[in-house]
Design a protein around this motif. Sequence first.
Motif, PDB file in Angstrom:
ATOM      1  N   PRO A   1       0.804  -1.234   0.000  1.00 37.21           N
ATOM      2  CA  PRO A   1       0.000   0.000   0.000  1.00 37.21           C
ATOM      3  C   PRO A   1       0.827   1.269   0.000  1.00 37.21           C
ATOM      4  N   LEU A   2       2.133   1.171   0.307  1.00 35.47           N
ATOM      5  CA  LEU A   2       2.994   2.355   0.299  1.00 35.47           C
ATOM      6  C   LEU A   2       3.497   2.695  -1.100  1.00 35.47           C
ATOM      7  N   SER A   3       3.224   1.826  -2.082  1.00 36.76           N
ATOM      8  CA  SER A   3       3.690   2.087  -3.448  1.00 36.76           C
ATOM      9  C   SER A   3       2.856   3.197  -4.082  1.00 36.76           C
ATOM     10  N   GLY A   4       3.451   3.843  -5.086  1.00 38.23           N
ATOM     11  CA  GLY A   4       2.789   4.964  -5.749  1.00 38.23           C
ATOM     12  C   GLY A   4       3.056   4.950  -7.233  1.00 38.23           C
ATOM     13  N   GLN A   5       2.738   6.052  -7.887  1.00 37.83           N
ATOM     14  CA  GLN A   5       2.910   6.134  -9.329  1.00 37.83           C
ATOM     15  C   GLN A   5       4.380   6.358  -9.679  1.00 37.83           C
ATOM     16  N   GLY A   6       4.729   6.041 -10.927  1.00 40.38           N
ATOM     17  CA  GLY A   6       6.099   6.217 -11.380  1.00 40.38           C
ATOM     18  C   GLY A   6       7.033   5.205 -10.742  1.00 40.38           C
ATOM     19  N   ALA A   7       8.218   5.672 -10.355  1.00 40.55           N
ATOM     20  CA  ALA A   7       9.224   4.776  -9.768  1.00 40.55           C
ATOM     21  C   ALA A   7       8.757   4.172  -8.457  1.00 40.55           C
ATOM     22  N   ALA A   8       7.860   4.859  -7.744  1.00 39.08           N
ATOM     23  CA  ALA A   8       7.373   4.348  -6.456  1.00 39.08           C
ATOM     24  C   ALA A   8       6.546   3.079  -6.608  1.00 39.08           C
ATOM     25  N   ALA A   9       6.137   2.755  -7.839  1.00 39.20           N
ATOM     26  CA  ALA A   9       5.432   1.491  -8.063  1.00 39.20           C
ATOM     27  C   ALA A   9       6.342   0.300  -7.795  1.00 39.20           C
ATOM     28  N   GLY A  10       7.656   0.522  -7.833  1.00 40.07           N
ATOM     29  CA  GLY A  10       8.600  -0.558  -7.563  1.00 40.07           C
ATOM     30  C   GLY A  10       8.492  -1.131  -6.168  1.00 40.07           C
ATOM     31  N   TRP A  11       7.959  -0.341  -5.214  1.00 42.21           N
ATOM     32  CA  TRP A  11       7.786  -0.880  -3.860  1.00 42.21           C
ATOM     33  C   TRP A  11       6.846  -2.077  -3.856  1.00 42.21           C
ATOM     34  N   PHE A  12       5.851  -2.066  -4.748  1.00 38.91           N
ATOM     35  CA  PHE A  12       4.924  -3.195  -4.834  1.00 38.91           C
ATOM     36  C   PHE A  12       5.667  -4.467  -5.227  1.00 38.91           C
ATOM     37  N   ALA A  13       6.535  -4.349  -6.236  1.00 47.63           N
ATOM     38  CA  ALA A  13       7.303  -5.520  -6.692  1.00 47.63           C
ATOM     39  C   ALA A  13       8.246  -6.009  -5.608  1.00 47.63           C
ATOM     40  N   LEU A  14       8.899  -5.082  -4.901  1.00 46.59           N
ATOM     41  CA  LEU A  14       9.838  -5.483  -3.845  1.00 46.59           C
ATOM     42  C   LEU A  14       9.108  -6.210  -2.718  1.00 46.59           C
ATOM     43  N   GLY A  15       7.954  -5.663  -2.287  1.00 48.88           N
ATOM     44  CA  GLY A  15       7.194  -6.327  -1.232  1.00 48.88           C
ATOM     45  C   GLY A  15       6.718  -7.700  -1.652  1.00 48.88           C
ATOM     46  N   SER A  16       6.229  -7.808  -2.885  1.00 48.54           N
ATOM     47  CA  SER A  16       5.747  -9.101  -3.368  1.00 48.54           C
ATOM     48  C   SER A  16       6.880 -10.114  -3.484  1.00 48.54           C
ATOM     49  N   GLY A  17       8.042  -9.658  -3.945  1.00 51.67           N
ATOM     50  CA  GLY A  17       9.177 -10.567  -4.074  1.00 51.67           C
ATOM     51  C   GLY A  17       9.580 -11.168  -2.740  1.00 51.67           C
ATOM     52  N   ALA A  18       9.619 -10.340  -1.696  1.00 54.67           N
ATOM     53  CA  ALA A  18       9.997 -10.837  -0.368  1.00 54.67           C
ATOM     54  C   ALA A  18       8.954 -11.809   0.174  1.00 54.67           C
ATOM     55  N   VAL A  19       7.668 -11.466   0.011  1.00 58.78           N
ATOM     56  CA  VAL A  19       6.607 -12.343   0.518  1.00 58.78           C
ATOM     57  C   VAL A  19       6.579 -13.654  -0.269  1.00 58.78           C
ATOM     58  N   PHE A  20       6.778 -13.574  -1.590  1.00 58.96           N
ATOM     59  CA  PHE A  20       6.871 -14.783  -2.407  1.00 58.96           C
ATOM     60  C   PHE A  20       7.993 -15.694  -1.911  1.00 58.96           C
ATOM     61  N   PHE A  21       9.146 -15.111  -1.627  1.00 56.24           N
ATOM     62  CA  PHE A  21      10.286 -15.908  -1.163  1.00 56.24           C
ATOM     63  C   PHE A  21       9.887 -16.731   0.072  1.00 56.24           C
ATOM     64  N   GLY A  22       9.329 -16.055   1.062  1.00 54.72           N
ATOM     65  CA  GLY A  22       8.945 -16.757   2.287  1.00 54.72           C
ATOM     66  C   GLY A  22       7.870 -17.797   2.051  1.00 54.72           C
ATOM     67  N   ALA A  23       6.887 -17.492   1.182  1.00 55.67           N
ATOM     68  CA  ALA A  23       5.801 -18.437   0.929  1.00 55.67           C
ATOM     69  C   ALA A  23       6.308 -19.721   0.295  1.00 55.67           C
ATOM     70  N   VAL A  24       7.254 -19.606  -0.647  1.00 56.86           N
ATOM     71  CA  VAL A  24       7.755 -20.793  -1.333  1.00 56.86           C
ATOM     72  C   VAL A  24       8.623 -21.644  -0.400  1.00 56.86           C
ATOM     73  N   VAL A  25       9.477 -21.023   0.390  1.00 61.94           N
ATOM     74  CA  VAL A  25      10.280 -21.776   1.362  1.00 61.94           C
ATOM     75  C   VAL A  25       9.367 -22.523   2.329  1.00 61.94           C
ATOM     76  N   TYR A  26       8.351 -21.844   2.812  1.00 61.28           N
ATOM     77  CA  TYR A  26       7.365 -22.461   3.713  1.00 61.28           C
ATOM     78  C   TYR A  26       6.666 -23.636   3.020  1.00 61.28           C
ATOM     79  N   ASN A  27       6.258 -23.442   1.760  1.00 64.70           N
ATOM     80  CA  ASN A  27       5.524 -24.480   1.043  1.00 64.70           C
ATOM     81  C   ASN A  27       6.354 -25.740   0.843  1.00 64.70           C
ATOM     82  N   VAL A  28       7.591 -25.587   0.397  1.00 63.76           N
ATOM     83  CA  VAL A  28       8.439 -26.757   0.145  1.00 63.76           C
ATOM     84  C   VAL A  28       8.601 -27.578   1.417  1.00 63.76           C
TER      85      VAL A  28
END
Length: 443
Positions: free
Chosen positions: A313-340
Amino acid sequence: MTTSRASGRGAGDGLLRHRDFRLLLAGAAASQAGTQVALVALPLVAVVGLRASAFEVGLLTAAETAAFLLIGLPAGAWVDRVRRLPLLIRTDVVRAVAMGSVPLAALCHVLTMAQLYVVAFVTGVATVFFDVAHQSYLPRVLPGPQLVAGNGALETARSAAQVAGPGLGGGIVQLLGPPVAVLANAAGYLASALFLRGIRVREPEPEAAAGGSLGAQVKEGLAFVLRHPVLRVIALTTGVANFFSAMLVAVQTVFLTRELGLPPGVLGLMLSASAVGGLAGALCAGPVARRLGQARIIWLAPVVTGPFALLWPLSGQGAAAGWFALGSGAVFFGAVVYNVAQVSFRQLLCPDALLGRMNATLRFMVWGTMPLGALAGGAVAEAAGSRAAVWVCAAGFLLVPVPLLLSPLRKLRDLPAGTGPAAADETASGPVPEAADAPGAAV
């Protein structure tokens, strides 16, 4: 019919030299690649092509996952009554036909939201049977010492598809339109069916269970999960994670296109970039489990990565949209390690005759929350805006590890081996080494 499995000399030893596992892996990769293209394309068919509201998009996500809530339990009992490989092939074909109807209807100018709901639901029903059978079939292909490596390879394929698929889907949507991109999903399911047809390992016909009414078998699967202290906690934790994951999936297309102003091509690249974390998690899951312990990473992964959800939710327009990708990447990492870690434990623990029902019971519990989460996400976005709904998703991920921290897992390093088909193989092949499924939904 042959029922032999590859002899394992160690976790992951010669895994890709195993012909049947290569075909299983290729089928999973093809299916996941198409699914990830559709993850971008199907909501965009609704948002761009049919001008759907935020609630209608949430309802579309709910339709796709409702089958886990409606038929998840009897599906497991039914899977335990049939051979699993033929079932996998048939469900792939059903999903291909359902998805293929979307571009055909669009070409004829008769596509409606009602058809999208039906396609999503039919695909979801087939996916229930496919996923339960797939997890129950893997221990038939691989011996116990290779299960963690096998699940890690399957997660790697899924994560690689999550990296490449959305970008590809966004590009196809940008160039050719959303309905054409959906066709790639149908092609992925057909390719998966062709790969699976080449597998030589076969199961014997399942023996009829004593006193085996469908209701009695469903109750047996429920009892197995609910009476096991670790499985109960895994079910609760994963159910909470999937509820808030579904909320995010239901609103992220609206949030990224209307709130952050991203065009379809950039939206696809954004989701691809965020999935890099999932690929890294799949590659790291085995080594991390060996170093820290399989039980320990089950609770440690969401504790460390969950707070990164606040970047959404802290992401914004322009370059600030990258915060969304960074947050998702970190959460994805933890979810996959947990799943395996937790899926490998489940496969080692459960007897073969109960695998379908155990997996289906857990799927019912943990994926059954997803249509509820999708509806909640659509309702919050409709009432308070998509950014408010994303804030709720982020706050929810902070709650995910709480059941794990209050459970016996908190005091364990590794999980004990069970009595499942893979565990039986371990007796002959040697013990499993010291180790052994957001926005990515856990399984």
